[in-house]
Write an enzyme that holds these catalytic residues in place. Structure first.
Site, PDB file in Angstrom:
ATOM      1  N   ARG A 186      13.179  -3.163  -8.882  1.00 22.64           N
ATOM      2  CA  ARG A 186      11.740  -2.899  -8.974  1.00 22.64           C
ATOM      3  C   ARG A 186      11.299  -2.843 -10.431  1.00 22.64           C
ATOM      4  O   ARG A 186      11.932  -2.176 -11.263  1.00 22.64           O
ATOM      5  CB  ARG A 186      11.397  -1.556  -8.300  1.00 22.64           C
ATOM      6  CG  ARG A 186      11.875  -1.418  -6.869  1.00 22.64           C
ATOM      7  CD  ARG A 186      11.209  -2.410  -5.933  1.00 22.64           C
ATOM      8  NE  ARG A 186       9.774  -2.210  -5.859  1.00 22.64           N
ATOM      9  CZ  ARG A 186       9.184  -1.314  -5.058  1.00 22.64           C
ATOM     10  NH1 ARG A 186       9.932  -0.526  -4.290  1.00 22.64           N
ATOM     11  NH2 ARG A 186       7.875  -1.199  -5.025  1.00 22.64           N
ATOM     12  N   ARG A 192      22.668  14.146  -8.047  1.00 20.56           N
ATOM     13  CA  ARG A 192      22.339  12.717  -8.000  1.00 20.56           C
ATOM     14  C   ARG A 192      22.480  12.061  -9.372  1.00 20.56           C
ATOM     15  O   ARG A 192      21.884  12.511 -10.343  1.00 20.56           O
ATOM     16  CB  ARG A 192      20.913  12.513  -7.494  1.00 20.56           C
ATOM     17  CG  ARG A 192      20.628  13.107  -6.123  1.00 20.56           C
ATOM     18  CD  ARG A 192      21.215  12.256  -5.007  1.00 20.56           C
ATOM     19  NE  ARG A 192      20.830  12.760  -3.704  1.00 20.56           N
ATOM     20  CZ  ARG A 192      20.144  12.073  -2.806  1.00 20.56           C
ATOM     21  NH1 ARG A 192      19.774  10.841  -3.080  1.00 20.56           N
ATOM     22  NH2 ARG A 192      19.835  12.599  -1.641  1.00 20.56           N
ATOM     23  N   ARG A 233       1.197 -11.950   4.820  1.00 17.93           N
ATOM     24  CA  ARG A 233       2.653 -12.164   4.844  1.00 17.93           C
ATOM     25  C   ARG A 233       3.296 -11.732   6.160  1.00 17.93           C
ATOM     26  O   ARG A 233       4.483 -11.967   6.390  1.00 17.93           O
ATOM     27  CB  ARG A 233       3.309 -11.439   3.665  1.00 17.93           C
ATOM     28  CG  ARG A 233       2.826 -11.983   2.317  1.00 17.93           C
ATOM     29  CD  ARG A 233       3.547 -11.354   1.145  1.00 17.93           C
ATOM     30  NE  ARG A 233       4.954 -11.749   1.109  1.00 17.93           N
ATOM     31  CZ  ARG A 233       5.817 -11.344   0.176  1.00 17.93           C
ATOM     32  NH1 ARG A 233       5.402 -10.536  -0.799  1.00 17.93           N
ATOM     33  NH2 ARG A 233       7.069 -11.734   0.197  1.00 17.93           N
ATOM     34  N   LYS A 276       3.597   6.388   4.589  1.00 15.53           N
ATOM     35  CA  LYS A 276       2.801   5.159   4.580  1.00 15.53           C
ATOM     36  C   LYS A 276       2.435   4.695   5.991  1.00 15.53           C
ATOM     37  O   LYS A 276       1.943   3.579   6.173  1.00 15.53           O
ATOM     38  CB  LYS A 276       3.574   4.052   3.856  1.00 15.53           C
ATOM     39  CG  LYS A 276       3.940   4.408   2.413  1.00 15.53           C
ATOM     40  CD  LYS A 276       4.807   3.336   1.782  1.00 15.53           C
ATOM     41  CE  LYS A 276       5.316   3.770   0.415  1.00 15.53           C
ATOM     42  NZ  LYS A 276       6.196   2.765  -0.211  1.00 15.53           N
ATOM     43  N   PRO A 288       0.834  -1.203   0.000  1.00 16.22           N
ATOM     44  CA  PRO A 288       0.000   0.000   0.000  1.00 16.22           C
ATOM     45  C   PRO A 288       0.870   1.255   0.000  1.00 16.22           C
ATOM     46  O   PRO A 288       1.821   1.359   0.776  1.00 16.22           O
ATOM     47  CB  PRO A 288      -0.791  -0.131   1.311  1.00 16.22           C
ATOM     48  CG  PRO A 288      -0.822  -1.595   1.585  1.00 16.22           C
ATOM     49  CD  PRO A 288       0.504  -2.112   1.101  1.00 16.22           C
ATOM     50  N   GLU A 289       0.547   2.180  -0.886  1.00 22.07           N
ATOM     51  CA  GLU A 289       1.282   3.438  -0.980  1.00 22.07           C
ATOM     52  C   GLU A 289       0.416   4.563  -0.418  1.00 22.07           C
ATOM     53  O   GLU A 289      -0.628   4.303   0.186  1.00 22.07           O
ATOM     54  CB  GLU A 289       1.688   3.685  -2.432  1.00 22.07           C
ATOM     55  CG  GLU A 289       2.554   2.563  -3.001  1.00 22.07           C
ATOM     56  CD  GLU A 289       2.930   2.760  -4.462  1.00 22.07           C
ATOM     57  OE1 GLU A 289       2.985   3.924  -4.911  1.00 22.07           O
ATOM     58  OE2 GLU A 289       3.161   1.757  -5.161  1.00 22.07           O
ATOM     59  N   HIS A 309      -5.409 -15.379   9.031  1.00 20.66           N
ATOM     60  CA  HIS A 309      -4.301 -14.425   9.005  1.00 20.66           C
ATOM     61  C   HIS A 309      -4.544 -13.199   9.891  1.00 20.66           C
ATOM     62  O   HIS A 309      -3.878 -12.176   9.722  1.00 20.66           O
ATOM     63  CB  HIS A 309      -4.030 -13.994   7.572  1.00 20.66           C
ATOM     64  CG  HIS A 309      -3.661 -15.135   6.672  1.00 20.66           C
ATOM     65  ND1 HIS A 309      -2.495 -15.847   6.824  1.00 20.66           N
ATOM     66  CD2 HIS A 309      -4.318 -15.710   5.621  1.00 20.66           C
ATOM     67  CE1 HIS A 309      -2.438 -16.800   5.903  1.00 20.66           C
ATOM     68  NE2 HIS A 309      -3.527 -16.738   5.163  1.00 20.66           N
TER      69      HIS A 309
END
Length: 293
Positions: free
Chosen positions: A283, A174, A129, A60, A2-3, A110
């Site tokens: 990613r 960067r 998880r 988050k 979840p973002e 769970h």
């Protein structure tokens, strides 16, 4: 994982559903879910007889302000007859979500944490998880010092501190890709894989560009794209591709609107070119080679 939009969707649901929710009982079904205090008994004792007063979000992280009720509990407004009791902080990680249950029933396989009020309503935390964590930070302690990830977060995308001037400053030297920069929570809080891909597509910027090569006008567009994409997703209840659910158990709908994320091999909605996928820093990254330069 979840973002920001998914966590914000959960926050709004918690704030709306748990009005005047007084914790009367806490059941820890998996000890490792409790990150702090070290003893689950202290976690349970700290939360009992607390009012879930106000829900906030930082990146988050979900942050509930707690009020400890005294002898006058039951009088309204409750917050006037109580004292601060620190914070309940939650990170959903990969697969965690909350479910509100009227007249509590047997927990599913769970279930990790169960929180009850005096009417037997239950706020249930479910995590397949089991990477999600909770902290009870008592009054007087600093959450930012106890939770390293919380204390190191960059500015919120919706804040006035997050603008093209800030972006130019943090990326000027960067050599990392702009995609990797957007995923760095110390630079900007709450953006993950989905919304980094979607924001870069909206801004017309290749995810592989060295951050330092991005010009001021592109940074302005990128900032605007990030805000727009996040707001649109929040309006759609977030994105569900696997485990994310809102408080009512409903999926987010933003996944139906994505332009590049998980659309590998499909036509770009703008130019018709095929969407491609490649990994950046481990990613999966989705982009249109023609529209993003």
């Amino acid at each position: 994982m979840p973002e920001l939009p998914e966590v914000e969707t959960v926050r709004r649901g918690l704030e709306q559903k748990l009005n005047n929710f007084i914790i009367k009982k806490v059941e820890v079904c998996r000890d490792s879910t409790v990150a702090f205090p070290n003893k689950k008994e202290d976690f349970i004792g700290g939360l009992n007889n607390s009012l879930l007063y106000k829900w906030n979000r930082r990146g988050k992280y979900l942050i509930a302000e707690l009020k400890k009720l005294g002898n006058e509990n039951g009088r309204f407004p409750l917050e006037k007859f109580s004292k601060n009791n620190g914070f309940l902080i939650v990170h959903l990680r990969m697969t965690g979500y909350f479910k509100f249950i009227n007249n509590s029933a047997q927990p599913c396989k769970h279930t990790r944490i169960r929180v009850f009020d005096n009417k037997n309503n239950e706020l249930r935390y479910i995590d397949v998880r089991s990477f999600g964590q909770m902290w009870w930070i008592k009054e007087g302690l600093s959450p930012n010092k106890i939770i390293k990830g919380l204390g190191s977060l960059g500015p919120e995308p919706f804040s006035k501190d997050f603008d093209e001037i800030y972006l130019k400053k943090v990326i000027s030297k960067r050599t990392k890709s702009i995609k990797a920069i957007l995923l760095d929570q110390t630079i900007v809080a709450g953006i993950g894989n989905i919304y980094a891909d979607e924001s870069l597509y909206s801004a017309g910027i290749s995810p592989f560009r060295e951050a330092r090569t991005i010009k001021k006008n592109e940074l302005i567009k990128l900032k605007e794209s990030i805000v727009t994409v996040l707001k649109n997703s929040i309006g759609s209840g977030g994105t569900t591709f696997s485990d994310f659910r809102d408080l009512e158990g409903e999926n987010g709908n933003f996944g139906l609107q994505t332009n590049v994320y998980r659309r590998t091999g499909k036509e770009c909605r703008k130019c018709g070119n095929l969407i491609e996928r490649k990994k950046i820093s481990g990613r999966s990254t989705h982009w249109c080679p023609k529209c993003q330069k």
